[in-house]
Design an enzyme around this catalytic site. Structure first.
Site, PDB file in Angstrom:
ATOM      1  N   LYS A  41     -11.754   0.416  -0.262  1.00 61.10           N
ATOM      2  CA  LYS A  41     -10.856   1.187  -1.129  1.00 61.10           C
ATOM      3  C   LYS A  41     -11.528   1.374  -2.495  1.00 61.10           C
ATOM      4  O   LYS A  41     -12.396   2.212  -2.635  1.00 61.10           O
ATOM      5  CB  LYS A  41      -9.496   0.519  -1.153  1.00 61.10           C
ATOM      6  N   HIS A  48      -5.824  -3.381  -1.795  1.00 63.58           N
ATOM      7  CA  HIS A  48      -5.772  -2.323  -2.813  1.00 63.58           C
ATOM      8  C   HIS A  48      -5.883  -2.877  -4.234  1.00 63.58           C
ATOM      9  O   HIS A  48      -6.039  -2.102  -5.184  1.00 63.58           O
ATOM     10  CB  HIS A  48      -4.471  -1.521  -2.672  1.00 63.58           C
ATOM     11  N   SER A  86       0.790  -1.231   0.000  1.00 65.30           N
ATOM     12  CA  SER A  86       0.000   0.000   0.000  1.00 65.30           C
ATOM     13  C   SER A  86       0.816   1.272   0.000  1.00 65.30           C
ATOM     14  O   SER A  86       0.292   2.341  -0.284  1.00 65.30           O
ATOM     15  CB  SER A  86      -0.948  -0.010   1.197  1.00 65.30           C
TER      16      SER A  86
END
Ligand SMILES: Cc1ncc(COP(=O)(O)O)c(C=O)c1O
Length: 382
Positions: free
Chosen positions: A242, A210, A182
């Site tokens: 996300k 992610h 990340s």
């Protein structure tokens, strides 16, 4: 003053003196490309709302409808009174989207990672964890240790090290890694890790927080990116917080592993479940990603546009690091970008190693060409 207040004050003084104090910026509206932060308008290049789904009309309409029907809260944990048809629907939707037998929905990605590692570890388990894994995996490993598991931290993105460590071990082993790291936007070598795990009979867990919605031609994440059609990680953690623009974490796995998690993962069993509105929004977000007007292609196009400007060649993810090195220079660079109207954070130690400070740019499908070109120009002037 009692010891607690005294200790808190002293900790804060030390924290501030070490330059570690952080204060959150305050947003006046949603995570759209142009937004008002701390009373000033910026072009936002730091959100995880990669596909712009947080404000997508189908997603917000689904949440509003569920809110009217079920009210604001779920009223209990999943095994008591906190399961609605929307909770089971979101789990089915994730399992189908990711191509697994089943999926268990936790109210945050953080809780998913800690819950899985706590529930699956026992005194006979070895866990190998990448040295740059997310805090939720690190804390999950701590809980696993408390359950008697052995935890060994392995070198970053290094299947040879994993191979070496597994070769020395007899018994059950679980290798755990972030899929898309990340902070620097790089990918774990999942096919190589899978091969090493299989050669030693170990299981592989990948946190695709992610990667969900961003990696692969249709946004199905790291398995699609690496074209893993047959053998896949045994456990895949996907987040709704996300790219899907909502909140929550889904653990995709085989039917027995999912069933065990529903019985034993303490962050699932002993915490109030997600709101029905959250579940409805996530189901709608997955529908948008799978639908005709999916924003995944627009995200890929925007990533390619910015990384070409920055001379980075082919870059797989919406997290784009701009290396700076020195901590003070990185903070200064972020300030300069802010003055030019771009909101980009400086990432420093202890989040990254000392001397490896950087700007962390995140791209959204909803950015315009003009906004991307403008940021690239501003970066080139630093
Ligand atoms: C790699 C990774 N895993 C897990 C999480 C936790 O997910 P959530 O924000 O849904 O709790 C994050 C969030 O920052 C993350 O970056």
């Amino acid at each position: 003053m009692n010891w607690l207040n005294q200790r808190a004050r002293q900790h804060l003084i030390d924290w501030r003196a070490a330059g570690l104090e952080r204060t959150p910026s305050v947003f006046s509206a949603g995570q759209e490309p142009v937004c008002t932060i701390d009373g000033r308008e910026y072009v936002l290049f730091s959100s995880s709302n990669y596909l712009g789904l947080a404000e997508h009309p189908e997603v917000t309409a689904a949440a509003e409808q569920a809110l009217q029907l079920f009210g604001a809260g779920s009223g209990g944990s999943r095994l008591t009174t906190g399961t609605t048809g929307l909770h089971t629907q979101v789990e089915r939707a994730f399992a189908d989207f990711l191509g697994y037998e089943d999926a268990v929905f936790f109210s945050a990605g953080f809780l998913a990672n800690t819950g899985v590692l706590q529930a699956l570890a026992g005194p006979d388990t070895l866990i190998l964890s990448d040295e740059r894994n997310h805090a939720s995996i690190i804390d999950g490993c701590r809980l696993a240790k408390a359950a008697g598991a052995a935890v060994v931290v392995c070198r970053h993105r290094d299947p040879a090290h994993v191979d070496e460590l597994l070769a020395q071990h007899r018994g059950d082993a679980l290798v755990v890694t972030d899929g898309l790291f990340s902070m620097d936007g790089t990918l774990a070598p999942v096919p190589e890790l899978l091969a090493v795990c299989r050669s030693h009979g170990a299981a592989l867990m990948v946190d695709d927080a992610h990667g969900t919605g961003t990696l692969g031609a249709t946004g199905r994440g790291i398995n699609e990116h690496f074209a893993l059609d047959g053998d896949r990680p045994d456990i895949l953690v996907a987040t709704a917080s996300k790219a899907l623009g909502v909140e929550g974490g889904a653990v995709a796995a085989s039917a027995p592993v999912a069933a065990l998690l529903r019985q034993k993962a303490r962050t699932f069993v002993y915490s109030t479940s997600s709101t029905p509105a959250t579940c409805a929004a996530v189901v709608a977000a997955l529908g948008v990603v799978e639908g005709e007007g999916s924003p995944v292609k627009a995200l890929h196009r925007n990533i390619a546009r910015l990384t070409e400007h920055l001379g980075m060649g082919q870059w797989p993810s919406p997290i784009i690091p701009v290396p700076v090195g020195d901590e003070a220079r990185a903070v200064q660079a972020a300030d300069t970008l802010r003055q030019a109207g771009f909101f980009v954070p400086a990432i420093r130690w202890p989040t990254v190693p000392r001397g490896a400070a950087m700007l962390r740019v995140t791209v959204m499908a909803t950015h315009t060409d003009e906004q991307i070109d403008g940021l690239a120009h501003a970066i080139s002037q630093l």
